[in-house]
Design an enzyme around this catalytic site. Structure first.
Site, PDB file in Angstrom:
ATOM      1  N   TYR A 290       0.723  -1.310   0.024  1.00  0.00           N
ATOM      2  CA  TYR A 290      -0.046   0.103  -0.029  1.00  0.00           C
ATOM      3  C   TYR A 290       0.722   1.291  -0.029  1.00  0.00           C
ATOM      4  CZ  TYR A 290      -3.363  -3.758   1.699  1.00  0.00           C
ATOM      5  OH  TYR A 290      -4.143  -4.701   1.801  1.00  0.00           O
TER       6      TYR A 290
ATOM      7  N   PRO B 264     -14.797  -6.766   2.228  1.00  0.00           N
ATOM      8  CA  PRO B 264     -16.206  -7.230   2.940  1.00  0.00           C
ATOM      9  C   PRO B 264     -17.283  -6.838   2.999  1.00  0.00           C
ATOM     10  CG  PRO B 264     -14.890  -6.037   4.437  1.00  0.00           C
ATOM     11  CD  PRO B 264     -14.056  -5.989   3.105  1.00  0.00           C
TER      12      PRO B 264
ATOM     13  N   GLY C  78     -19.003  -1.679  -1.507  1.00  0.00           N
ATOM     14  CA  GLY C  78     -20.221  -0.788  -1.324  1.00  0.00           C
ATOM     15  C   GLY C  78     -21.179  -0.863  -2.535  1.00  0.00           C
TER      16      GLY C  78
END
Length: 277
Positions: A58, A205, A209
């Site tokens: 990241y 998870p 969205g």
């Protein structure tokens, strides 16, 4: 359906709130972005999040630097999990596997410096390196654990067979695979984690969205509960298995607050079964 617990003990000793935070979306490319990202990380801790997941990948260390800037000195109950095993390249996909033992050792030392830690509570192998024997990769992490630089070892994006092979080399505390209410490809891995009492940290998870727009049942149940589709998707995960520790990520304080509030959403058995189907 299980009665959702509020905490989980990773590796038998790291007590964390079952709704964690994935820091991948904290991208401090500009000063304005950095200020916003710091605010999100600090708000997560204010809201009681005790597990934050990051990775060398990241931002090639920038995400770890940001978390240290935002949160160090860390609260005593905060568990920082990071991942190694991938290096940046300027060709191809922009990354390569990096599971050579010497490279893994260097990556862990780099992470310790960036995060300002003397040990990493949960160190996860981001991807298994197909060019390095598995015992060599996990043996390096086992040695680092023996030296006190790592407390617990986890894996990411593995199959049932790969998990079994890894466990023959070293204790595995967590698995981080893609999984959500609309994408259950790794259900067999989740089952294996349940049987072995291994924490299962699903990434993506909340189905990015999009759960409410892709499922009429999710949208309807969200309306019934006066919740959002994202909250319903996270509540389903918490009810689905006691070893699931979701790590929803966001770069927005508002979305963070929405996600964290999902552990107060309680599905009825009928609602759970509708979603399960």
């Amino acid at each position: 359906m299980t009665a959702p617990g509020t905490t989980y003990r990773i590796g038998g000793e790291l007590d964390v709130r079952r709704l964690g935070f994935g820091a991948m979306h904290l991208r401090p490319e500009t000063a304005e972005n950095r200020t916003r990202c710091v605010a999100v990380a600090r708000r997560a801790v204010e809201l009681g999040v005790t597990l934050i997941d990051t990775a060398h990948l990241y931002g090639w260390g920038a995400n770890e630097d940001l978390l240290a800037e935002a949160l160090h000195p860390y609260p005593a109950d905060l568990v920082l999990a990071t991942k190694v095993g991938i290096r940046h390249t300027t060709t191809g996909e922009g990354w390569r596997h990096a599971g050579d033992p010497a490279d893994l050792r260097a990556q862990v030392d780099e992470a310790l410096l960036r995060l300002r830690l003397d040990h990493i509570d949960l160190l996860q192998l981001h991807r298994l390196d197909p060019d390095v024997p598995l015992p060599d990769q996990l043996g390096a992490l086992r040695d680092l654990r023996a030296e006190g630089k790592i407390r617990h070892i986890g894996l990411s994006e593995v199959t049932v067979d790969e998990l079994a092979a890894a466990r023959a080399v070293v204790d595995i505390a967590s698995v981080q695979n893609r999984y959500n209410i609309l994408d259950r490809e790794h259900e067999p891995v989740l089952t294996a984690c349940e049987e072995a009492r291994i924490a299962f940290l699903p990434w993506r998870p909340a189905a990015a969205g999009q759960s409410g727009g892709r499922s009429a049942d999710i949208a309807a149940i969200a309306k019934e509960l006066d919740a959002t589709p994202t909250q319903v998707a996270l509540a389903w995960l918490l009810a689905h298995s006691p070893v699931i520790v979701p790590i929803p990520g966001t770069g927005s304080v508002a979305h963070l607050e929405e996600n964290v509030a999902a552990d107060a959403v309680r599905l009825t058995r009928e609602q759970y079964e509708r979603l399960n189907g």
